[in-house]
Design an enzyme around this catalytic site. Structure first.
Site, PDB file in Angstrom:
ATOM      1  N   ASN A 155       0.856  -1.181   0.000  1.00  0.00           N
ATOM      2  CA  ASN A 155       0.000   0.000   0.000  1.00  0.00           C
ATOM      3  C   ASN A 155       0.892   1.231   0.000  1.00  0.00           C
ATOM      4  O   ASN A 155       1.404   1.655   1.042  1.00  0.00           O
ATOM      5  CB  ASN A 155      -0.919  -0.005   1.226  1.00  0.00           C
ATOM      6  N   GLU A 156       1.126   1.785  -1.179  1.00  0.00           N
ATOM      7  CA  GLU A 156       2.030   2.908  -1.337  1.00  0.00           C
ATOM      8  C   GLU A 156       1.397   4.197  -0.797  1.00  0.00           C
ATOM      9  O   GLU A 156       0.193   4.252  -0.547  1.00  0.00           O
ATOM     10  CB  GLU A 156       2.382   3.085  -2.816  1.00  0.00           C
ATOM     11  N   PRO A 157       2.202   5.256  -0.587  1.00  0.00           N
ATOM     12  CA  PRO A 157       1.646   6.538  -0.131  1.00  0.00           C
ATOM     13  C   PRO A 157       0.477   6.989  -0.997  1.00  0.00           C
ATOM     14  O   PRO A 157       0.543   6.921  -2.231  1.00  0.00           O
ATOM     15  CB  PRO A 157       2.842   7.493  -0.267  1.00  0.00           C
TER      16      PRO A 157
END
Length: 632
Positions: A155-157
């Site tokens: 879950n990237e920024p």
């Protein structure tokens, strides 16, 4: 008095092993409680280098203390996409290699997203994944790591707090950080399947583990604002979340970095130095310009009460900084300088530089390396590993072409070389990402790096016999994953140390990646020196050990005990030495999100150290290399 700025409980351990033992005990307790109740235990599991020691401890608990996994059902966080399940880089392979193949968990109880799903079917598979978790009543305990950018799972920024299991695009920084598993960033998949943040937050208990160089993002996650731009910060909203970290990963927490802000401290010279330097840099003032008002306004009023006027404290810190700077890394001959970092005698010294890879010597301490040689010391370099996995396949074919051409040019029979070249080309043409190189190809890659290292030593001025290729066995697996330090590694190192009997040892003091090559190489040197001392060798009592940092970071200026200044010409000479390592240009993965070449990172790091000294009121140099002494 505030004792912590942390909004999530944080347990700090001296080493990753200690933290892993603690986390494993938490997992074991839940498994056993569920067993006694006749219920399944649902675990959410993570991958990457962080949980390797955790899984080793769980395997130990299974084999030595009877911990059964028969009632355990697992759901893994993520998987690269697309990637065949059997690829050595797949998280399916990782989990079986590190845990599942060594415990009694039923195969049917293992759930991992599949990198071979058809893309048009992924959404349906993800919905089914969520449904399986819900049908079991949710995850009892979720294990997490954390990315350099704060991602949990993949879950990237920017990922929504409401996100569920899905296909995601990986940030370039994540791909660069993970490229160490693929040899080259171009081979890292651009997509991944990951559990969503809402899925993670539904777990009844969460343990996030972090070691080494994750200090900055750990501090932002537990002390900063809750924001989807730092996904791990969303864990502040969970009612049973715990961060388990080692001392280095804790180094940016306020209670560690600035303990005077959270409680009473013992004002040792080291603590005073750290507090005053950090304050001076924060205020943008030279150390000698700090005032009583500055101390009071920045939480250091207690220091004034204990030590007196700011002027006297400033002088103490200024002298510590000044005395760490020297142009004589082997000691200045025929003088007595009480506070000099190194001894004047003996002169010249025998200096031994341990280089984990065949280029760490020139990249990390090239200026010091050359200065030691120029000042008449007997300098030896020990290349601890071959570094062969960091050579691309293209370089193999290029050098085989040269070997065949060389033999033909001088009338030497080239049939054997042609056969080797043909076999190598055929193998490399059909080689899959999951395959390891043949023994012949690994040897050729190692030879390429040895030739570059030897050329660097000649460039500095060393003579034959002053460089040593150890080829430590722990490294020679042919894969990214290395073996632990072994007895053979230590015996080889002890033999070399006893042969040279150095008065100075330099080695890479990188503790950032507990499973990385630099850390294992450091452990080998430490263990070897300790054994030699315990066995009573007289020369060891006159041996000092200096630690340098690798290409990606420098010692904190509050820790530096010896700083070697460099002129612009010396910086350029070091750059040309790095250029000798042509096989490493443009293609070697770097720890973190930095895609610059080694020489660029080294120069910026060295110039930044010099600039920090200048900002604190010391002489402005073009660059500096920094060292910390290890006492044994």
């Amino acid at each position: 008095m505030v004792t912590s700025y942390e909004k999530v409980p944080v347990h700090i351990f001296d080493t990753p092993l200690q933290g892993s033992v603690f986390a494993a005990a938490q997992i074991a307790q839940i498994i056993r409680e569920k067993q006694q109740a006749g219920l399944p235990c649902v675990l959410g599991l993570a991958t990457g280098s962080t949980p390797i020691t955790l899984y080793k401890e769980l395997v130990r608990l299974h084999k030595q203390e009877g911990l059964s996994f028969a009632n355990v059902i697992t759901f893994n966080l993520d998987e690269y996409y697309p990637l065949e399940q059997e690829a050595v880089q797949s998280y399916w392979s990782f989990m079986h290699r590190n845990l599942f193949d060594h415990v009694d968990i039923p195969a049917a109880n293992i759930h991992i997203p599949n990198g071979e799903w058809k893309q048009e079917d992924i959404k349906q598979h993800c919905l089914a994944y969520e449904a399986q978790i819900d049908a079991l009543g949710g995850i009892d305990l979720q294990i997490l790591g954390i990315g350099n950018n704060g991602h949990i799972g993949f879950n990237e920024p920017g990922s929504s707090i409401y996100s569920k299991t899905r296909l995601v695009n990986l940030e370039n920084s994540t791909r660069i950080a993970n490229s160490k598993d693929f040899q080259n960033i171009s081979k890292v998949p651009r997509l991944a399947i990951t559990m969503g943040i809402s899925t993670i937050l539904k777990a009844r208990k969460i343990i996030l583990m972090a070691w080494g160089f994750k200090a900055g993002i750990v501090a932002r996650s537990v002390e900063g604002d809750v924001t989807e731009q730092v996904p791990a910060s969303l864990l502040q909203q969970h009612n049973d979340c715990l961060f388990v970290i080692d001392a280095q990963a804790a180094s940016e927490l306020t209670r560690i970095k600035s303990p005077w802000m959270t409680g009473e401290v013992e004002w040792t010279p080291k603590m005073i130095r750290r507090a005053v330097i950090n304050m001076a840099l924060k205020l943008g003032k030279p150390v000698l310009s700090l005032t009583n008002h500055d101390y009071t306004e920045n939480g250091l009023g207690d220091l004034l009460v204990e030590k007196g006027d700011a002027y006297e404290i400033n002088l103490q810190v200024y002298y510590l900084l000044r005395d760490s700077i020297t142009g004589w890394p082997g000691g200045k001959p025929n003088v007595v300088i009480p506070n000099h970092p190194e001894r004047s005698a003996p002169y010249p010294k025998r200096s031994l530089i341990f280089s984990p890879h065949p280029d760490d010597d020139i990249i990390s301490m090239g200026g010091t390396f050359m200065r030691l040689q120029d000042q008449g010391h007997e300098v030896h370099v020990a290349y601890q590993t071959s570094g062969n996995i960091a050579v691309t396949d293209e370089f193999v074919t290029r050098f085989l072409d040269f070997a065949v051409g060389f033999e033909e040019l001088f009338g030497i029979n080239s049939e054997k070389s042609k056969d080797i070249m043909q076999d190598a080309r055929q193998y490399l043409a059909q080689k899959k990402p999951s395959q390891t190189d043949t023994s012949e190809i690994r040897q050729i890659k190692g030879l390429i790096r040895r030739c570059e290292a030897a050329a660097t030593c000649r460039y500095v001025g060393l003579k034959e016999g002053q460089w040593h290729f150890q080829n430590l066995p722990f490294y020679e697996t042919g894969t990214i994953q290395k073996n632990p330090m072994g007895e053979a590694d230590v015996l080889l190192t002890m033999e070399l140390l006893r042969k040279i009997q150095p008065q100075q040892v330099f080695c890479a003091g990188d503790l950032a990646d507990p499973h990385g090559t630099h850390k294992v190489c450091l452990d080998v040197v430490f263990e070897s020196l300790k054994r030699i001392k315990a066995e009573g060798d007289a020369w060891i009592n006159d041996c000092w050990v200096w630690l340098y940092k690798g290409a990606w970071q420098e010692w904190d200026i509050t820790e530096i005990e010896m700083a070697i200044p460099m002129s612009p010409d010396q910086v350029m000479k070091k750059r040309f030495g790095i250029f000798i390592h042509q096989s490493q240009k443009d293609m070697v993965p770097f720890q973190g999100s930095d895609s610059r070449e080694f020489w660029q990172r080294a120069e910026e790091r060295n110039s930044n150290t010099a600039n920090l000294y200048a900002k604190l009121g010391l002489t402005q140099y073009a660059a500096m290399e920094a060292f910390v002494r290890w006492h044994f």
